[in-house]
Write a protein that holds these residues in place. Structure first.
Motif, mmCIF file in Angstrom:
data_model
loop_
_atom_site.group_PDB
_atom_site.id
_atom_site.type_symbol
_atom_site.label_atom_id
_atom_site.label_comp_id
_atom_site.label_asym_id
_atom_site.label_seq_id
_atom_site.Cartn_x
_atom_site.Cartn_y
_atom_site.Cartn_z
ATOM 1 N N GLY A 167 0.805 -1.208 0.000
ATOM 2 C CA GLY A 167 0.000 0.000 0.000
ATOM 3 C C GLY A 167 0.837 1.257 0.000
ATOM 4 O O GLY A 167 0.334 2.354 -0.237
ATOM 5 N N GLU A 168 2.143 1.105 0.225
ATOM 6 C CA GLU A 168 3.009 2.287 0.286
ATOM 7 C C GLU A 168 3.214 2.925 -1.082
ATOM 8 O O GLU A 168 3.629 4.080 -1.179
ATOM 9 N N SER A 169 2.911 2.175 -2.154
ATOM 10 C CA SER A 169 3.009 2.733 -3.502
ATOM 11 C C SER A 169 1.631 2.932 -4.132
ATOM 12 O O SER A 169 1.533 3.418 -5.252
ATOM 13 N N ARG A 188 -2.095 5.651 -0.653
ATOM 14 C CA ARG A 188 -1.304 4.950 0.361
ATOM 15 C C ARG A 188 -2.192 4.169 1.327
ATOM 16 O O ARG A 188 -2.036 4.236 2.546
ATOM 17 N N VAL A 189 -3.138 3.407 0.780
ATOM 18 C CA VAL A 189 -4.059 2.621 1.601
ATOM 19 C C VAL A 189 -3.662 1.151 1.538
ATOM 20 O O VAL A 189 -3.474 0.598 0.450
ATOM 21 N N ALA A 190 -3.556 0.516 2.702
ATOM 22 C CA ALA A 190 -3.242 -0.912 2.739
ATOM 23 C C ALA A 190 -4.449 -1.716 2.270
ATOM 24 O O ALA A 190 -5.595 -1.344 2.539
ATOM 25 N N PRO A 191 -4.216 -2.828 1.566
ATOM 26 C CA PRO A 191 -5.333 -3.633 1.045
ATOM 27 C C PRO A 191 -5.956 -4.503 2.136
ATOM 28 O O PRO A 191 -5.356 -5.479 2.568
ATOM 29 N N ASP A 193 -10.326 0.888 -5.428
ATOM 30 C CA ASP A 193 -9.112 1.340 -4.757
ATOM 31 C C ASP A 193 -8.862 2.836 -4.929
ATOM 32 O O ASP A 193 -7.733 3.306 -4.796
ATOM 33 N N ARG A 194 -9.921 3.582 -5.217
ATOM 34 C CA ARG A 194 -9.839 5.028 -5.293
ATOM 35 C C ARG A 194 -10.971 5.609 -4.448
ATOM 36 O O ARG A 194 -11.892 4.900 -4.046
#
Length: 555
Positions: free
Chosen positions: A198-200, A204-207, A268-269
Motif C-alpha cells: 500500500g506504500e506505492s 497509500r491505503v493498505a489492502p 481502490d480510489r
C-alpha cells in the motif's frame, strides 16, 4: 517504487540475504521445497447439467456440490493442458491469453500479471495482484493445474512475514501485500520479489481484502485438490492467525463489522466506500468461515476458532438485519422517527428519512432485495455493489431467501445492472455535485466509468457462481452470451463505460488478465457446476434464526 526488501536466490540454487532500506528478507531452502506439486486426487467427473432440473432443485443440489471435489480433473475445454469436446473459439483464445500472463520466479510459476497491454505505460499493471489473481487461480484449479496456485499462496505468505513500513509507521504483522513483482538482476545472477503493501498505492491505503482473498483461495485450493497438507503447514496456520488477529482485535467499535478507509479493496480510489463497505464485510464473513474450516484444533488454533465463531454470529446478525434492504424495509426507513434514545429504538443508527435518494424508490422492485453499500451512524449508502452481494450469496451470509431476492433484483433490473456488457460494479453512478464531493473530482471515476458505475467483465465469474448456487443458471448463460459477443473482439478490456456498458473504458487496459480469467471460470462452472464447491459455502443452520425482519419474498 518505495524501497522494499525482497528474496534473492542465486541461479545455482543457493540462497542469499538481500537487504534494502533497513529490512531483511530471506527464503530458506525448506520453504522453497514446499512448492512441490501435490498428488492429484481422482474424483468422478460431472460434465454438464440440465438447466431446468437444476433450477427446480435449487439449493438442495448445492449441498451435494459442496461435498464434491474436482481434484485431479480438468475442464473439457480444449486447452494446452486438456482436451475434450469441441471448444468455443473464444475459450481457446482466452486460455492462450491467460498463459501469456504467467509470471515465473526461479523457473516456477507464481502468478499472473494484471494486464499484458504494451500499448500504454505499464505502471503497476505488470505486477501480480492478490485480488486479481483469484479468478486466474480458480481457472487453473478447475483445469487441474495446481502448481501455480500453491506457489502463489506460499510466496505471498512469505511476503507477509517481512516488516512493512509506510513512511515512519509500521503496519500490522498480518497484512498481506496488494501485489508483488519479480525483479531480474542478471549482473548479480539473482531474482528478487518486490512487494507493495500500500506504500506505492493511490492514497497509500493498505489492502484490507488481500488477506481475506488469501484465506478464501487457500480453502479453494484445499477443496479442489483434496490435499489439506498445505493448509496444515505451521507457516499457513500462522499466516491465517496473523490475518485473523488483525480483524478480531478489540477496539472502540460497537459493531462487529470492520471499519475501513476508502480505497482498501477492488474499488481502490476515493468513492465514498469508507466506513463499513459491503465488499469488505462479505469477504470478511467468507474468510472467517473458511478459516473455521482450515484452522487446526491445537492450543493456538482452538482460541481463534472460538473467537471466529463468536464474531460470525454477531456479524451475520448485524449484516442480515441492518444492511438488508427490500420493499418492506425501505418503507420502514421512509417512516423512521429520529432522535430515538432507548434500547428499543427502531432507528438504531439515527438515519434521517430525508436522506433516502430518489432513485432507490424506482430501483427497488416489489419482489427482490439486496445488501446496501454501507451502514454507519446517521449514514446509509443505498448503492448496489455487485461483488459484495455475490460474495454474500456464495458465503451464505445471505440466507436462502435473501439470495433468491438478490437474484430477483438482478433479473428485474437487468438493463441497469447488466445492460450490454456484464457487470456494473456499482449502481447508480455519482454525478454532478455529488461526484465532486465524494470522489474529489476524480477524472478517472467520472459518471458511468471505471469504479463509478463502470461495467467490469471480471464480475461475470461471481455472478455465474451466485446463479448456480441459487438455481438460476439461465441468468448466467444470458450474461455470458452478452460477454461473448464483444469481449474477445475488444481484446479483453479491463472495464466498459456508459450507462449500458456500450463503450470500452476510456482508460481501460486491453488484455486485462482477470477479464480473461473471469470469463473462463464462468464458462467452466456452467459446464461443470461441481466446481462451485471450491468457492461456495453452504448455509450454517445455527445462524438462520437470527433474521427477524420480514423480506420481499413473502410479498
Amino acid at each position: 517504487m518505495s524501497p522494499i526488501a525482497a528474496m534473492d536466490v542465486c541461479q545455482n540454487g543457493s540462497v542469499k540475504n538481500f537487504e534494502a532500506a533497513g529490512s531483511m528478507f530471506e527464503i530458506d531452502s525448506e520453504f522453497l521445497r514446499l512448492s512441490d506439486k501435490p498428488r492429484p486426487v481422482n474424483v468422478e467427473r460431472k460434465r454438464s447439467f440440465d438447466e431446468r432440473s437444476f433450477s427446480e432443485n435449487s439449493f438442495r443440489i448445492i449441498d451435494h456440490l459442496e461435498n464434491l471435489s474436482p481434484a485431479g480433473r480438468r475442464s473439457g475445454f480444449n486447452t494446452p493442458r486438456s482436451c475434450g469436446f469441441e471448444s468455443h473459439p473464444m475459450v481457446v483464445d482466452a486460455w492462450e491469453s491467460l498463459r501469456r500472463t504467467l509470471v515465473y520466479f526461479r523457473s516456477q510459476p507464481v502468478g499472473t500479471i494484471a494486464a499484458l497491454d504494451h500499448s500504454v505505460e505499464e505502471l503497476n499493471y505488470d505486477q501480480v495482484f492478490v485480488r486479481d489473481f483469484v479468478p486466474s487461480a480458480l481457472a487453473f484449479l478447475m483445469n487441474g493445474e495446481h502448481e501455480v496456485v500453491r506457489n502463489f499462496l506460499l510466496k505471498t505468505l512469505h511476503l507477509q512475514s517481512r516488516e512493512k513500513m509506510v513512511d515512519q509507521f509500521k503496519l500490522g504483522a498480518g497484512v498481506m501485500p496488494a501485489s508483488f513483482k519479480v525483479l531480474h538482476h542478471p549482473d548479480r545472477n539473482i531474482e528478487t520479489l518486490m512487494a507493495d503493501f500500500g506504500e506505492s498505492a493511490i492514497g497509500r491505503v493498505a489492502p484490507v481484502d488481500s488477506g481475506f482473498w488469501w484465506i478464501i483461495l487457500l480453502r479453494a485450493y484445499t477443496k479442489s485438490t483434496g490435499d489439506s497438507s498445505l493448509a496444515e503447514m505451521p507457516e499457513c496456520q500462522r499466516g491465517m492467525r496473523l490475518i485473523l488477529n488483525l480483524c478480531l482485535s478489540e477496539g472502540f467499535d460497537t459493531f462487529p463489522t470492520l471499519l475501513c478507509a476508502d480505497g482498501c479493496c477492488m474499488i481502490d480510489r476515493r468513492m465514498g466506500v469508507y466506513g463499513y463497505p459491503i465488499e469488505i464485510q462479505a469477504l470478511f464473513f467468507m474468510a472467517l468461515r473458511c478459516a473455521l474450516i482450515l484452522l487446526k484444533q491445537d492450543d493456538e488454533g482452538k482460541e481463534f476458532v472460538e473467537r471466529v465463531a463468536t464474531r460470525l454470529h454477531a456479524l451475520s446478525y448485524h449484516m442480515r438485519n441492518y444492511f438488508w434492504l427490500d420493499m418492506k424495509q425501505l418503507n420502514d426507513i421512509y417512516r423512521y422517527k429520529t432522535e430515538e434514545y432507548s434500547h428499543t429504538a427502531l432507528n438504531k443508527f439515527n438515519v434521517m428519512p430525508d436522506s433516502l435518494p430518489d432513485w432507490v424508490f424506482d430501483f427497488m422492485p416489489t419482489r427482490g432485495g439486496y445488501f446496501i453499500g454501507n451502514v454507519s451512524p446517521a449514514r446509509m449508502d443505498f448503492r448496489w455493489f455487485c461483488l459484495g452481494n455475490c460474495v454474500a450469496i456464495l458465503s451464505s451470509l445471505a440466507t436462502i431467501e435473501q439470495a433468491s431476492a438478490i437474484m430477483d433484483l438482478i433479473e428485474s433490473r437487468w438493463e441497469e445492472l447488466v445492460g450490454e456488457m456484464p457487470l456494473k460494479i456499482c449502481y447508480p453512478a455519482l454525478e454532478s455535485h455529488e461526484w465532486r464531493i465524494v470522489t474529489g473530482c476524480d477524472p478517472k471515476n467520472t459518471r458511468w466509468s471505471y469504479h463509478n458505475g463502470g461495467s467490469w467483465p471480471v464480475l461475470l465469474w461471481l455472478l455465474t457462481a451466485a446463479c448456480i448456487k441459487t438455481g438460476r443458471p439461465q441468468i448466467a448463460r444470458r450474461a455470458i452470451e452478452l460477454a461473448e459477443s464483444r469481449l474477445s473482439k475488444d481484446y479483453w478490456p479491463e472495464y466498459y463505460d456508459g450507462k449500458l456498458g456500450l463503450y470500452v473504458g476510456k482508460q481501460a487496459r486491453k488484455f486485462q488478465t482477470w477479464s480473461i480469467a473471469g470469463y473462463l471460470v464462468a464458462k467452466m462452472m456452467l459446464e461443470d457446476p461441481s466446481h462451485l464447491g471450491m468457492i461456495s459455502l453452504e448455509e450454517d443452520k445455527q445462524m438462520t434464526h437470527l433474521v427477524k425482519r420480514s423480506a420481499s419474498w413473502t410479498c
